[in-house]
Design a protein around this motif. Sequence first.
Motif, PDB file in Angstrom:
ATOM      1  N   SER A  37     -24.294  21.369   5.656  1.00 57.86           N
ATOM      2  CA  SER A  37     -23.973  20.283   4.079  1.00 57.86           C
ATOM      3  C   SER A  37     -23.656  21.647   3.050  1.00 57.86           C
ATOM      4  O   SER A  37     -22.907  20.793   2.255  1.00 57.86           O
ATOM      5  CB  SER A  37     -25.603  19.474   4.079  1.00 57.86           C
ATOM      6  N   ALA A  38     -23.973  22.299   3.277  1.00 60.24           N
ATOM      7  CA  ALA A  38     -23.477  23.329   1.578  1.00 60.24           C
ATOM      8  C   ALA A  38     -22.636  23.641   1.886  1.00 60.24           C
ATOM      9  O   ALA A  38     -21.502  23.311   0.618  1.00 60.24           O
ATOM     10  CB  ALA A  38     -24.454  24.968   1.901  1.00 60.24           C
ATOM     11  N   LEU A  39     -21.620  23.671   2.437  1.00 61.96           N
ATOM     12  CA  LEU A  39     -20.068  24.378   3.188  1.00 61.96           C
ATOM     13  C   LEU A  39     -19.183  22.739   2.939  1.00 61.96           C
ATOM     14  O   LEU A  39     -18.424  23.161   2.305  1.00 61.96           O
ATOM     15  CB  LEU A  39     -19.864  24.570   4.381  1.00 61.96           C
ATOM     16  N   SER A  40     -19.863  21.861   3.164  1.00 64.32           N
ATOM     17  CA  SER A  40     -19.140  20.076   3.039  1.00 64.32           C
ATOM     18  C   SER A  40     -19.361  20.396   1.696  1.00 64.32           C
ATOM     19  O   SER A  40     -17.936  19.667   0.767  1.00 64.32           O
ATOM     20  CB  SER A  40     -19.569  19.250   3.707  1.00 64.32           C
ATOM     21  N   HIS A  41     -20.207  20.048   0.582  1.00 67.54           N
ATOM     22  CA  HIS A  41     -20.253  20.586  -0.361  1.00 67.54           C
ATOM     23  C   HIS A  41     -19.208  21.341  -1.854  1.00 67.54           C
ATOM     24  O   HIS A  41     -18.972  20.941  -2.234  1.00 67.54           O
ATOM     25  CB  HIS A  41     -22.279  20.362  -1.144  1.00 67.54           C
ATOM     26  N   GLN A  42     -19.322  21.991  -0.868  1.00 63.18           N
ATOM     27  CA  GLN A  42     -18.874  23.030  -1.621  1.00 63.18           C
ATOM     28  C   GLN A  42     -17.148  23.090  -1.718  1.00 63.18           C
ATOM     29  O   GLN A  42     -15.917  23.197  -2.224  1.00 63.18           O
ATOM     30  CB  GLN A  42     -18.715  24.479  -1.400  1.00 63.18           C
ATOM     31  N   TRP A  43     -16.657  22.292  -0.185  1.00 61.36           N
ATOM     32  CA  TRP A  43     -15.370  21.884  -0.140  1.00 61.36           C
ATOM     33  C   TRP A  43     -14.694  20.589  -1.187  1.00 61.36           C
ATOM     34  O   TRP A  43     -14.170  21.032  -2.219  1.00 61.36           O
ATOM     35  CB  TRP A  43     -15.437  21.852   1.514  1.00 61.36           C
ATOM     36  N   ALA A  44     -15.848  19.613  -0.976  1.00 63.00           N
ATOM     37  CA  ALA A  44     -15.550  18.525  -1.692  1.00 63.00           C
ATOM     38  C   ALA A  44     -15.732  18.782  -3.277  1.00 63.00           C
ATOM     39  O   ALA A  44     -14.507  18.695  -3.768  1.00 63.00           O
ATOM     40  CB  ALA A  44     -16.524  17.194  -1.724  1.00 63.00           C
ATOM     41  N   ARG A  45     -16.183  19.925  -3.841  1.00 64.18           N
ATOM     42  CA  ARG A  45     -16.386  20.291  -5.481  1.00 64.18           C
ATOM     43  C   ARG A  45     -15.329  20.861  -5.413  1.00 64.18           C
ATOM     44  O   ARG A  45     -14.579  20.322  -6.724  1.00 64.18           O
ATOM     45  CB  ARG A  45     -17.297  20.913  -5.478  1.00 64.18           C
ATOM     46  N   ASP A  46     -14.648  22.119  -4.873  1.00 63.15           N
ATOM     47  CA  ASP A  46     -13.521  22.588  -5.330  1.00 63.15           C
ATOM     48  C   ASP A  46     -12.397  21.289  -4.892  1.00 63.15           C
ATOM     49  O   ASP A  46     -11.250  21.951  -5.479  1.00 63.15           O
ATOM     50  CB  ASP A  46     -13.521  23.467  -4.236  1.00 63.15           C
ATOM     51  N   ALA A  47     -12.152  21.147  -4.355  1.00 63.14           N
ATOM     52  CA  ALA A  47     -11.158  19.990  -3.060  1.00 63.14           C
ATOM     53  C   ALA A  47     -10.799  19.037  -4.507  1.00 63.14           C
ATOM     54  O   ALA A  47     -10.177  19.117  -5.574  1.00 63.14           O
ATOM     55  CB  ALA A  47     -11.084  19.350  -2.734  1.00 63.14           C
ATOM     56  N   LEU A  48     -12.130  18.917  -5.503  1.00 64.48           N
ATOM     57  CA  LEU A  48     -11.489  18.063  -6.504  1.00 64.48           C
ATOM     58  C   LEU A  48     -10.948  18.891  -7.715  1.00 64.48           C
ATOM     59  O   LEU A  48     -10.650  18.477  -8.921  1.00 64.48           O
ATOM     60  CB  LEU A  48     -13.249  17.225  -6.830  1.00 64.48           C
ATOM     61  N   ARG A  49     -12.047  20.398  -7.884  1.00 60.96           N
ATOM     62  CA  ARG A  49     -10.767  21.075  -8.487  1.00 60.96           C
ATOM     63  C   ARG A  49      -9.445  21.011  -9.029  1.00 60.96           C
ATOM     64  O   ARG A  49      -8.698  21.617  -9.386  1.00 60.96           O
ATOM     65  CB  ARG A  49     -11.691  22.788  -9.175  1.00 60.96           C
ATOM     66  N   LEU A  50      -9.281  21.015  -7.482  1.00 58.41           N
ATOM     67  CA  LEU A  50      -7.554  21.053  -7.365  1.00 58.41           C
ATOM     68  C   LEU A  50      -7.126  19.912  -7.629  1.00 58.41           C
ATOM     69  O   LEU A  50      -5.669  19.776  -7.882  1.00 58.41           O
ATOM     70  CB  LEU A  50      -7.196  21.674  -6.327  1.00 58.41           C
ATOM     71  N   GLU A  51      -7.454  18.895  -6.997  1.00 60.15           N
ATOM     72  CA  GLU A  51      -6.943  17.580  -7.278  1.00 60.15           C
ATOM     73  C   GLU A  51      -7.453  16.446  -8.721  1.00 60.15           C
ATOM     74  O   GLU A  51      -5.811  16.062  -9.226  1.00 60.15           O
ATOM     75  CB  GLU A  51      -7.682  16.944  -6.298  1.00 60.15           C
ATOM     76  N   PHE A  52      -7.623  17.089  -9.465  1.00 61.78           N
ATOM     77  CA  PHE A  52      -7.975  16.672 -10.659  1.00 61.78           C
ATOM     78  C   PHE A  52      -8.236  17.713 -11.613  1.00 61.78           C
ATOM     79  O   PHE A  52      -8.974  17.796 -12.816  1.00 61.78           O
ATOM     80  CB  PHE A  52      -8.954  15.859 -10.746  1.00 61.78           C
ATOM     81  N   PRO A  53      -7.399  18.885 -11.883  1.00 57.73           N
ATOM     82  CA  PRO A  53      -7.684  20.318 -12.864  1.00 57.73           C
ATOM     83  C   PRO A  53      -7.645  19.803 -14.543  1.00 57.73           C
ATOM     84  O   PRO A  53      -8.907  20.554 -14.672  1.00 57.73           O
ATOM     85  CB  PRO A  53      -6.490  21.257 -12.969  1.00 57.73           C
ATOM     86  N   SER A  54      -7.786  18.560 -14.708  1.00 57.21           N
ATOM     87  CA  SER A  54      -8.007  18.154 -15.766  1.00 57.21           C
ATOM     88  C   SER A  54      -9.127  17.550 -16.455  1.00 57.21           C
ATOM     89  O   SER A  54      -9.245  17.872 -17.627  1.00 57.21           O
ATOM     90  CB  SER A  54      -6.675  17.751 -16.475  1.00 57.21           C
ATOM     91  N   LYS A  55      -9.638  17.478 -15.625  1.00 57.94           N
ATOM     92  CA  LYS A  55     -10.758  16.367 -15.816  1.00 57.94           C
ATOM     93  C   LYS A  55     -12.497  17.409 -15.291  1.00 57.94           C
ATOM     94  O   LYS A  55     -13.020  16.956 -16.191  1.00 57.94           O
ATOM     95  CB  LYS A  55     -10.549  14.667 -15.117  1.00 57.94           C
ATOM     96  N   PHE A  56     -11.622  17.771 -14.133  1.00 58.95           N
ATOM     97  CA  PHE A  56     -12.413  18.499 -13.862  1.00 58.95           C
ATOM     98  C   PHE A  56     -13.695  19.805 -14.400  1.00 58.95           C
ATOM     99  O   PHE A  56     -12.520  20.777 -14.742  1.00 58.95           O
ATOM    100  CB  PHE A  56     -12.492  18.974 -12.241  1.00 58.95           C
ATOM    101  N   VAL A  57     -14.896  19.803 -15.160  1.00 63.56           N
ATOM    102  CA  VAL A  57     -15.548  21.679 -15.351  1.00 63.56           C
ATOM    103  C   VAL A  57     -16.051  21.823 -14.322  1.00 63.56           C
ATOM    104  O   VAL A  57     -17.289  21.471 -13.686  1.00 63.56           O
ATOM    105  CB  VAL A  57     -15.867  21.417 -16.581  1.00 63.56           C
TER     106      VAL A  57
END
Length: 199
Positions: A137-157
């Motif tokens: 769960s911790a690994l999956s959470h980190q992956w999904a959050r960091d993937a979002l940072r790469l996919e939507f760099p202008s929106k993600f903080v």
Amino acid sequence: MNDTASQLPPPANLAVAYTPFAFRPAFTLLLQLDMRFADIVRKAREPMIAQIKLAWWRDAFAAEPALRPKGEPLLQSLGECGESIKLSALQDLVSAWELLLSEDAWAAQDVEAHAALRGDAVFGSYAAWIGEGCDVSALSHQWARDALRLEFPSKFVAPNNQPLPALPKGRKLRPLSILAMSVRNVSGFRLIGHALTGW
């Protein structure tokens, strides 16, 4: 399996290549669906239109296989996967992306809720297939959050000082560690080296 696997980004294709053959079609499909939903959200000029598209997918998943809409390759692939992918995982994946369509989306709580649903749908499904009995769960959470940072760099903080969870060392979980490393800005020969050795 449909022929769109090559449309996955290289790290995802590498993760698929290390997936046990029996689970490869289902894991490929989950990654393809995740990419499709990300694209719907990314291109959404009107949130309501994107919501309708995601609702269409939710309804299609819930329908009996014989009653699902024809002509959509990813739905055809879902039929070919049998019952490998649980309906709850598919619904969670849709819900994860719906969270980012609200007017006040992208607040920290929305991102965290998205990461929990998305990560469990993809990583949790894979771990259940493999049956390793480990908590990803911790690994999956980190992956999904960091993937979002790469996919939507202008929106993600990015949240401050989030510790990186340890990567699983077992060969059976290598696809998950490949995906997790890929969103930590590890690529090329370093990522291939990890895929080969686990280090």
